[in-house]
Design an enzyme around this catalytic site. Sequence first.
Site, mmCIF file in Angstrom:
data_model
loop_
_atom_site.group_PDB
_atom_site.id
_atom_site.type_symbol
_atom_site.label_atom_id
_atom_site.label_comp_id
_atom_site.label_asym_id
_atom_site.label_seq_id
_atom_site.Cartn_x
_atom_site.Cartn_y
_atom_site.Cartn_z
ATOM 1 N N HIS A 171 -2.829 3.250 -4.447
ATOM 2 C CA HIS A 171 -2.249 2.676 -3.221
ATOM 3 C C HIS A 171 -0.836 2.157 -3.485
ATOM 4 C CE1 HIS A 171 -5.755 2.857 -0.508
ATOM 5 N NE2 HIS A 171 -6.494 2.599 -1.569
ATOM 6 N N ASP A 206 0.865 -1.179 0.000
ATOM 7 C CA ASP A 206 0.000 0.000 0.000
ATOM 8 C C ASP A 206 0.901 1.228 0.000
ATOM 9 O OD1 ASP A 206 -2.279 1.812 0.448
ATOM 10 O OD2 ASP A 206 -3.340 -0.013 1.039
ATOM 11 N N GLU A 229 -9.966 2.573 -4.900
ATOM 12 C CA GLU A 229 -9.607 3.951 -4.570
ATOM 13 C C GLU A 229 -8.411 4.477 -5.365
ATOM 14 O OE1 GLU A 229 -10.965 3.901 0.104
ATOM 15 O OE2 GLU A 229 -8.949 3.228 -0.356
HETATM 16 C C1 TNX Z 1 -10.936 1.370 2.691
HETATM 17 S S1 TNX Z 1 -11.495 -1.402 1.494
HETATM 18 C C2 TNX Z 1 -9.836 0.800 2.077
HETATM 19 C C3 TNX Z 1 -8.602 0.601 2.845
HETATM 20 C C4 TNX Z 1 -8.658 1.267 4.201
HETATM 21 C C5 TNX Z 1 -10.001 0.986 4.836
HETATM 22 C C6 TNX Z 1 -10.136 1.536 6.223
HETATM 23 C C7 TNX Z 1 -10.587 -0.846 0.526
HETATM 24 C C8 TNX Z 1 -10.635 -1.620 -0.678
HETATM 25 N N1 TNX Z 1 -9.864 0.269 0.802
HETATM 26 O O1 TNX Z 1 -7.497 1.078 2.106
HETATM 27 O O2 TNX Z 1 -7.628 0.761 4.980
HETATM 28 O O3 TNX Z 1 -11.020 1.541 4.019
HETATM 29 O O4 TNX Z 1 -11.299 1.065 6.842
#
Ligand code: TNX
Length: 567
Positions: free
Chosen positions: A271, A200, A334
């Site tokens: 990420h 990440d 994301e």
């Molecule tokens: C969302 S779930 C994210 C993570 C974070 C998390 C914190 C996802 C695919 N991405 O990168 O750690 O929320 O709750």
Amino acid sequence: MIPQPSVAHRGGRGPTLTDGTVVVANEAAQGVAALLAAELRAATGWRVACIGIDEPALGGAARLRLLADLPGGPSTASAADAGATGTAFRRAFPSPVEEGYRLRVSAEGVDIEAPSAAGAFYGTRSLLQLLPPDFLRSAPSRRWDRVELDGISIEDAPRFGWRGMALDVSRHFFPKDFLLKLLDLASFHKLNVLHLHLTDDQGWRVQVDRYPKLTEIGAWRRESPAGHESDGRKDGTPHGGFYTKADLAEIVAHAARRFVTVVPEIDMPGHMQAAIAAYPELGNTAQHLEVYTNWGISEHVLNMNDGTVRFCREVLEEVMDLFPGPFVHIGGDECPTTEWEASADARRRADELGLAGPRQLQGWFTAQVAETVTAAGKSLIGWEEVLGAGAPPGAVIAVWRAEHALGAAVEAAETSHRVIMAPEPWTYFDWAYADDPREPLAIRPAISTDKAYSFEPVPEGLRQDLEGSILGAQCQLWTEYVSTPQHAEYMYFPRACALAEVTWSGRRRDWPDFERRLRDHTARLGALGVNYRPLEGPTPGQARTWLSTSAAPPVTVPRQAAGQDLH
Ligand code: TNX
């Protein structure tokens, strides 16, 4: 028992276990038998021999018989099923039918029969729950002369083939020993997937020979947020670590022995700041980046140049070599597109590809890396965002955003993708157990064990003919606010016990009944050395102290206590 078996009838007497108890197993169940015998020996100090079915058992001691890979019946049905669906991974991944078992405890002994070694293993996990909790210890808690078992007959099979735990080892690194313990705990609860979020923005945790700087630079960050990120403070403390290939081989072997598939996730193309810090040519700007020291989502994502696609493919090839399971997770969640929109290279690439704009690049990128995954004979998993950009055929979709859960699951299933359910409000075990100041600092409130138990993996409203697309579910422990194994155990347990029942047992939920079984089960968690959260709330040692956060009144630490001026 947790998870609750499909059918159980108590009655009659069972055998008396003593020193000299013998485990008898056919060829296919030998590995499971060896593990059970070793566990029984450790907990009791007894001699427990393991023999084949044709070997004569000496003496009159109790007999535990394990038979796996039984021909006919369920295993034949699932072979036909594999042919019908024609997908590589149905064959490669245990189907719920194959993981079932029959357990009979009678005066003659204990009999476990199963269509696969995995099923026989789950039979032994149930057997362990019929024994005193102290049988879960690694040394005798006292002198055991004999243990008398009650008679019981169980027929059991899981509801779903995918019963997972995800652990984010990027935001905080967790030592190998903790992963080995977690595998023991997962498999004890009949969970069969450990999904490792290995990379990440905040840290790269897997050795890659072709790109050594990923771990030389990408595995270490200068500091982390102190307290809640919204407090805006930093701890000034470096953090890091990574798994060598030898570590991962050990983890994978430990998992395989317990019928757990380890699924590696290399999150891309967002990420990825830790990788860009190691190899700046992967980024979109000339800016020198360090491994991200904030939580949340970094704007810095991979560029879409040929060299970067090659990098991703080469990394995936090395990672796939390490993890023999049929899946590789490429994240895909994301991914901000601001850098691509501002980049002449990215805009040119989008034009060349005839895309509407740089926002559409993620779909193209995912298709590129999917080729590598498919060429290795594996199935690609992506978070639900990969759907929006057009997921490659055969990709498995992990649904996480609750507000989209039904829509994403339906869209995925209708376009013949299989689905893993991981919706936030039931399965995000990084959320606190309660909105209570005694709870340790967490990203947000709150998922009680009761709430985790109420989770139904098949989204309401999903057409019945698409239900088969739901492979199962998993809980996730994101670790922005979890930096130690003890804290991770607290966040998982007992909510992971609830997830185990949700994914293994039937649709029916009965919280008072589950809670009663969970109270008994905490004795087992205790014997296993789990820092679980008691049902009543955190113990004083687990509760948040508030001394280190800005929300607490300022505390003056005496200079002596701070380790200064001691003379
Ligand atoms: C969302 S779930 C994210 C993570 C974070 C998390 C914190 C996802 C695919 N991405 O990168 O750690 O929320 O709750």
